[in-house]
Enzyme design. Structure first.
Site, PDB file in Angstrom:
ATOM      1  N   TYR A   1      29.207 -17.746 -14.585  1.00  0.00           N
ATOM      2  CA  TYR A   1      29.495 -17.549 -13.103  1.00  0.00           C
ATOM      3  C   TYR A   1      28.208 -18.098 -12.324  1.00  0.00           C
ATOM      4  CZ  TYR A   1      33.089 -14.037 -13.852  1.00  0.00           C
ATOM      5  OH  TYR A   1      34.378 -13.312 -14.172  1.00  0.00           O
TER       6      TYR A   1
ATOM      7  N   LYS B   1      33.283 -14.728 -28.512  1.00  0.00           N
ATOM      8  CA  LYS B   1      34.194 -15.773 -28.491  1.00  0.00           C
ATOM      9  C   LYS B   1      33.620 -16.782 -29.667  1.00  0.00           C
ATOM     10  CE  LYS B   1      38.758 -17.192 -28.238  1.00  0.00           C
ATOM     11  NZ  LYS B   1      39.617 -16.471 -28.764  1.00  0.00           N
TER      12      LYS B   1
ATOM     13  N   ASP C   1      39.420 -11.708 -27.210  1.00  0.00           N
ATOM     14  CA  ASP C   1      40.897 -11.486 -27.279  1.00  0.00           C
ATOM     15  C   ASP C   1      41.345 -10.292 -28.100  1.00  0.00           C
ATOM     16  OD1 ASP C   1      40.073 -13.308 -29.251  1.00  0.00           O
ATOM     17  OD2 ASP C   1      41.561 -14.160 -29.636  1.00  0.00           O
TER      18      ASP C   1
ATOM     19  N   ASP D   1      33.257  -8.769 -17.208  1.00  0.00           N
ATOM     20  CA  ASP D   1      34.025  -8.449 -15.948  1.00  0.00           C
ATOM     21  C   ASP D   1      35.327  -8.208 -15.938  1.00  0.00           C
ATOM     22  OD1 ASP D   1      34.893  -8.636 -13.076  1.00  0.00           O
ATOM     23  OD2 ASP D   1      34.643 -10.947 -12.983  1.00  0.00           O
TER      24      ASP D   1
ATOM     25  N   ASP E   1      37.115  -3.997 -15.952  1.00  0.00           N
ATOM     26  CA  ASP E   1      38.338  -3.708 -15.148  1.00  0.00           C
ATOM     27  C   ASP E   1      39.330  -2.856 -16.048  1.00  0.00           C
ATOM     28  OD1 ASP E   1      36.964  -4.033 -12.813  1.00  0.00           O
ATOM     29  OD2 ASP E   1      38.304  -5.429 -11.931  1.00  0.00           O
TER      30      ASP E   1
END
Ligand code: NAD
Length: 359
Positions: free
Chosen positions: A141, A191, A223, A247, A251
């Site tokens: 980000y 990852k 994943d 993020d 959620d």
């Protein structure tokens, strides 16, 4: 020494829910909590008065405070502001950036009394208690270079996923220490089969592990972590991950609990200074109606007491008071179900306060 607390109600339901949380804070003061509480403007309400979502005065107060309690920011009336720097959410981002709030703590707790509210089967989520530690000021980000440009006659969008060892280490330490205080299990999500930056992430977590011999460290690809969160979420205690994965996963984890109005969060810097806020937004659809759920904000006060003010007993007392009120069947409209009594924002505040005093 008296510590400073800054309350930033913000927009939408923000003032309604922080009003109830402030009453609990005052009750803690009456029980000896040595803090001085001030208020300030942030977000759209600050823009309306000062033309800025983060006025200099608010930033100064925030820097001087040990902890900030924030309601929420944003609303449709500010969505059309063309200057993106003036949008309400820039107030939040500015606070995070200026205070260096790199460690985001997002608990996902399912109160047994609310297990039916989850979209998953109650037996999968009843008693769920996960803490997601998300890196908040780095990663893709913020990485440079970034942009959209023309290459070989077509537009190309690009971002940079970058973490330094020191950035990984400091969030890793937050997570290991958190695991030490909880169930002593830490799952680092990466990852590393595809991304070099997360190969480094994994290496740093491994390097830190011997310093925390009581914590069991495991690794999971993001994943798989997404799958496991919806398959068997109770396998997790503390999860640590970078900004973007965090993020998304936090959620998803929040939704496992079925009630966004119940979830607090914290963002900390290296000195333990923190910003505490509910996970939900400013809910403009119900603002001013007196029906918003104040519990996420009240529970944010509990997190503040635990993580910035070192007052775990008062934190526990608030959490127990919330549990008692739920046991008694009181619910705001967002978490109401058959057989419960629906109450207003202020009535919920009254009930938590009464339970807090009675415990
Ligand atoms: P939201 O979380 O505000 O609302 C989503 C839904 O949940 C709405 O139906 C709302 O009524 C309900 N809800 C949320 N909190 C509740 C509570 N405490 N009690 C009862 N019901 C509650 O998300 P949104 O609708 O996507 O965003 C609304 C505004 O909030 C936007 O301007 C957005 O930018 C902003 N926002 C702010 C933050 C923040 O301040 N940290 C976070 C997310 C969104």
């Amino acid at each position: 020494m008296t510590q400073k607390i800054l309350v930033l109600p913000g927009d939408g339901i923000g003032p309604e829910i922080t009003a109830q949380a402030s009453r609990i804070l005052a009750a803690c003061q009456a029980r000896g909590l040595d803090v001085e509480v001030d208020e300030g403007l942030v977000g759209g309400s600050a823009y309306d008065v000062h033309g800025e979502p983060l006025p200099a005065e608010t930033l100064e107060k925030a820097k001087a405070a040990r902890a900030i309690l924030l309601g929420a920011v944003g609303g449709p009336q500010w969505d059309k502001l063309e200057d993106l720097a003036k949008r309400p959410e820039k107030g939040l981002l500015g606070l995070r950036k200026n205070l260096g709030l790199f460690g985001n703590l997002r608990p996902a707790i399912t109160y047994p009394q609310l297990a039916d509210a989850s979209s998953l089967k109650p037996e999968l989520v009843a008693g769920l208690d996960i803490m997601i530690v998300r890196e908040l000021t780095g990663g893709i980000y913020f990485g440079q270079p970034r942009g959209i440009e023309v290459r070989n006659g077509e537009r190309v969008g690009f971002n940079t996923y970058v973490y330094s060892e020191s950035e990984i280490e400091r969030i890793g330490r937050v997570a290991f220490e958190m695991a030490q205080k909880r169930g002593k299990k830490l799952c680092s999500v990466d990852k590393a089969n595809v991304l070099e930056v997360t190969i480094l992430w994994r290496e740093v977590m491994e390097r830190l592990a011997p310093e925390y011999p009581d914590v069991e460290l495991s690794h999971m690809y993001v994943d798989n972590a997404a799958m496991q969160l919806v398959r068997a979420p109770k396998q997790f205690d503390v999860m640590v991950t970078g900004n973007m994965f965090g993020d998304i996963l936090s959620d998803a984890a929040a939704m496992l609990t079925g009630s966004i109005g119940m979830l607090p969060s914290a963002s900390l810097n290296e000195s333990g200074q923190g910003m505490y806020e509910p996970c939900h937004g400013s809910a403009p659809d119900i603002a001013g109606k007196g029906i918003a759920n104040p519990l996420a904000t009240i529970l944010s006060v509990a997190m503040m007491l635990r993580y910035s003010l070192d007052e775990p007993a008062l934190a526990q007392r608030i959490e127990d008071a919330v549990g008692k009120v739920l046991d008694d069947g009181l619910r705001t409209a967002d978490i109401a179900s058959k057989g419960t009594r629906t109450v207003s924002t202020a009535e919920m505040g009254d009930a938590v306060l009464a339970a807090f005093e009675a415990l």
